[in-house]
Write a protein that holds these residues in place. Sequence first.
Motif, PDB file in Angstrom:
ATOM      1  N   VAL A 135       0.855  -1.058   0.121  1.00 48.05           N
ATOM      2  CA  VAL A 135      -0.077  -0.115  -0.075  1.00 48.05           C
ATOM      3  C   VAL A 135       1.063   1.325   0.101  1.00 48.05           C
ATOM      4  O   VAL A 135       1.762   1.367   0.703  1.00 48.05           O
ATOM      5  CB  VAL A 135      -0.861  -0.177   1.365  1.00 48.05           C
ATOM      6  N   GLN A 136       0.630   2.264  -0.755  1.00 46.73           N
ATOM      7  CA  GLN A 136       1.332   3.319  -0.960  1.00 46.73           C
ATOM      8  C   GLN A 136       0.547   4.633  -0.153  1.00 46.73           C
ATOM      9  O   GLN A 136      -0.578   4.554  -0.119  1.00 46.73           O
ATOM     10  CB  GLN A 136       1.504   4.047  -2.481  1.00 46.73           C
ATOM     11  N   VAL A 137       1.666   5.290   0.722  1.00 50.40           N
ATOM     12  CA  VAL A 137       0.838   6.183   1.557  1.00 50.40           C
ATOM     13  C   VAL A 137       1.627   7.590   1.317  1.00 50.40           C
ATOM     14  O   VAL A 137       2.746   7.588   1.414  1.00 50.40           O
ATOM     15  CB  VAL A 137       1.113   6.139   3.131  1.00 50.40           C
ATOM     16  N   LYS A 138       0.799   8.568   0.524  1.00 43.27           N
ATOM     17  CA  LYS A 138       1.515   9.603   0.369  1.00 43.27           C
ATOM     18  C   LYS A 138       1.694  10.726   1.491  1.00 43.27           C
ATOM     19  O   LYS A 138       0.467  11.187   2.233  1.00 43.27           O
ATOM     20  CB  LYS A 138       0.669  10.408  -0.757  1.00 43.27           C
ATOM     21  N   LEU A 139       2.906  10.919   1.989  1.00 40.82           N
ATOM     22  CA  LEU A 139       3.004  11.609   3.236  1.00 40.82           C
ATOM     23  C   LEU A 139       3.080  13.268   2.940  1.00 40.82           C
ATOM     24  O   LEU A 139       3.148  13.986   3.728  1.00 40.82           O
ATOM     25  CB  LEU A 139       4.159  11.295   4.081  1.00 40.82           C
ATOM     26  N   HIS A 140       3.749  13.406   1.789  1.00 42.47           N
ATOM     27  CA  HIS A 140       4.040  14.861   1.210  1.00 42.47           C
ATOM     28  C   HIS A 140       4.364  14.649  -0.190  1.00 42.47           C
ATOM     29  O   HIS A 140       4.196  13.722  -0.731  1.00 42.47           O
ATOM     30  CB  HIS A 140       5.543  15.208   1.979  1.00 42.47           C
ATOM     31  N   PRO A 141       4.087  15.881  -1.043  1.00 42.61           N
ATOM     32  CA  PRO A 141       4.193  15.577  -2.354  1.00 42.61           C
ATOM     33  C   PRO A 141       5.217  15.149  -3.062  1.00 42.61           C
ATOM     34  O   PRO A 141       5.326  14.305  -4.026  1.00 42.61           O
ATOM     35  CB  PRO A 141       4.043  17.184  -2.938  1.00 42.61           C
ATOM     36  N   GLU A 142       6.337  14.961  -2.264  1.00 41.49           N
ATOM     37  CA  GLU A 142       7.619  14.462  -2.786  1.00 41.49           C
ATOM     38  C   GLU A 142       8.043  13.012  -1.950  1.00 41.49           C
ATOM     39  O   GLU A 142       8.941  12.700  -2.158  1.00 41.49           O
ATOM     40  CB  GLU A 142       8.906  15.449  -2.613  1.00 41.49           C
ATOM     41  N   VAL A 143       7.169  12.704  -0.811  1.00 43.33           N
ATOM     42  CA  VAL A 143       7.643  11.686  -0.268  1.00 43.33           C
ATOM     43  C   VAL A 143       6.484  10.621  -0.013  1.00 43.33           C
ATOM     44  O   VAL A 143       5.268  10.970   0.237  1.00 43.33           O
ATOM     45  CB  VAL A 143       7.988  11.830   1.285  1.00 43.33           C
ATOM     46  N   THR A 144       6.851   9.530  -0.470  1.00 41.32           N
ATOM     47  CA  THR A 144       5.840   8.427  -0.544  1.00 41.32           C
ATOM     48  C   THR A 144       6.223   7.144   0.409  1.00 41.32           C
ATOM     49  O   THR A 144       7.374   6.737  -0.124  1.00 41.32           O
ATOM     50  CB  THR A 144       5.198   8.005  -2.003  1.00 41.32           C
ATOM     51  N   ALA A 145       5.537   6.715   1.297  1.00 39.15           N
ATOM     52  CA  ALA A 145       6.173   5.311   1.899  1.00 39.15           C
ATOM     53  C   ALA A 145       5.250   4.143   1.388  1.00 39.15           C
ATOM     54  O   ALA A 145       3.991   4.223   0.903  1.00 39.15           O
ATOM     55  CB  ALA A 145       5.776   5.641   3.276  1.00 39.15           C
ATOM     56  N   THR A 146       5.917   3.037   1.267  1.00 39.67           N
ATOM     57  CA  THR A 146       5.242   1.787   0.956  1.00 39.67           C
ATOM     58  C   THR A 146       5.118   0.776   2.233  1.00 39.67           C
ATOM     59  O   THR A 146       6.181   0.511   2.874  1.00 39.67           O
ATOM     60  CB  THR A 146       6.019   1.022   0.008  1.00 39.67           C
ATOM     61  N   LEU A 147       3.855   0.610   2.434  1.00 41.80           N
ATOM     62  CA  LEU A 147       3.405  -0.282   3.712  1.00 41.80           C
ATOM     63  C   LEU A 147       3.179  -1.481   3.022  1.00 41.80           C
ATOM     64  O   LEU A 147       2.387  -1.751   2.115  1.00 41.80           O
ATOM     65  CB  LEU A 147       2.345   0.190   4.551  1.00 41.80           C
ATOM     66  N   ARG A 148       3.398  -2.593   4.065  1.00 44.65           N
ATOM     67  CA  ARG A 148       2.802  -4.033   3.653  1.00 44.65           C
ATOM     68  C   ARG A 148       1.683  -4.345   4.806  1.00 44.65           C
ATOM     69  O   ARG A 148       1.653  -4.185   5.954  1.00 44.65           O
ATOM     70  CB  ARG A 148       3.981  -5.000   3.818  1.00 44.65           C
ATOM     71  N   ILE A 149       0.473  -4.495   4.374  1.00 45.91           N
ATOM     72  CA  ILE A 149      -0.767  -4.654   4.913  1.00 45.91           C
ATOM     73  C   ILE A 149      -0.873  -6.214   4.875  1.00 45.91           C
ATOM     74  O   ILE A 149      -1.254  -6.713   3.784  1.00 45.91           O
ATOM     75  CB  ILE A 149      -1.901  -3.947   4.464  1.00 45.91           C
ATOM     76  N   GLN A 150      -0.998  -6.824   5.815  1.00 46.29           N
ATOM     77  CA  GLN A 150      -1.258  -8.469   6.082  1.00 46.29           C
ATOM     78  C   GLN A 150      -2.699  -8.470   6.645  1.00 46.29           C
ATOM     79  O   GLN A 150      -2.969  -8.027   7.666  1.00 46.29           O
ATOM     80  CB  GLN A 150      -0.421  -8.845   6.959  1.00 46.29           C
ATOM     81  N   VAL A 151      -3.422  -9.062   5.710  1.00 43.14           N
ATOM     82  CA  VAL A 151      -4.903  -9.541   6.242  1.00 43.14           C
ATOM     83  C   VAL A 151      -5.084 -11.019   6.720  1.00 43.14           C
ATOM     84  O   VAL A 151      -4.707 -11.793   5.893  1.00 43.14           O
ATOM     85  CB  VAL A 151      -5.828  -9.216   5.045  1.00 43.14           C
ATOM     86  N   THR A 152      -5.720 -10.944   7.795  1.00 44.92           N
ATOM     87  CA  THR A 152      -5.770 -12.430   8.478  1.00 44.92           C
ATOM     88  C   THR A 152      -7.088 -12.526   8.970  1.00 44.92           C
ATOM     89  O   THR A 152      -7.396 -11.626   9.156  1.00 44.92           O
ATOM     90  CB  THR A 152      -4.672 -12.550   9.864  1.00 44.92           C
ATOM     91  N   PRO A 153      -7.427 -13.912   9.054  1.00 45.91           N
ATOM     92  CA  PRO A 153      -8.840 -14.168   9.656  1.00 45.91           C
ATOM     93  C   PRO A 153      -9.000 -13.709  11.240  1.00 45.91           C
ATOM     94  O   PRO A 153      -7.911 -13.598  11.753  1.00 45.91           O
ATOM     95  CB  PRO A 153      -8.797 -15.634   9.571  1.00 45.91           C
ATOM     96  N   GLU A 154     -10.073 -13.539  11.471  1.00 45.35           N
ATOM     97  CA  GLU A 154     -10.409 -13.075  12.852  1.00 45.35           C
ATOM     98  C   GLU A 154     -10.338 -14.041  13.661  1.00 45.35           C
ATOM     99  O   GLU A 154     -11.129 -15.090  13.165  1.00 45.35           O
ATOM    100  CB  GLU A 154     -11.622 -12.192  12.706  1.00 45.35           C
TER     101      GLU A 154
END
Length: 154
Positions: A135-154
């Motif tokens: 998942v990309q997160v735009k923190l600033h017009p020049e700074v983008t972070a990439t996160l890893r989202i793990q979806v697990t069963p409840e």
Amino acid sequence: MSKRNMQVVLRQAIPGLGKPGEIVNVKPGYARNYLFPRQMAVRVTPGILKEQQMRLQQEAARKLAEKQRAENYKTALETIGRFVIRKKVGEHDLLFGQVTTSDIAEVVLATSGLDIDRRNILLNEEIKKTGVYPVQVKLHPEVTATLRIQVTPE
């Protein structure tokens, strides 16, 4: 009659001319008869030029600090690495519903303490199954972070 332009500093936005704080060239009659009486602009003086330069330096310093803060957020988010979201799962690891940007923002806030606006989260695809998703997160017009989202069963 003088055909020379004069420099003025705008106090408010004027369509077709400029934004507040900008130094623009206008005809003397326009300045004298329209801008000055309505207090929309002031004549440029050495003191005003110095004040303008200081304001520009402060704005540049503020933008640099904002970018540095975004870089720090990026480092913090990428250090954590993986964020876990638990959802109800049906057959074939399909979720009931899907993972939304609001869900991701809540998990990031709960895990890292960093408040991220959900509108700045960019999903490449809809998340409707369990697994790990970038998942990309735009923190600033020049700074983008990439996160890893793990979806697990409840």
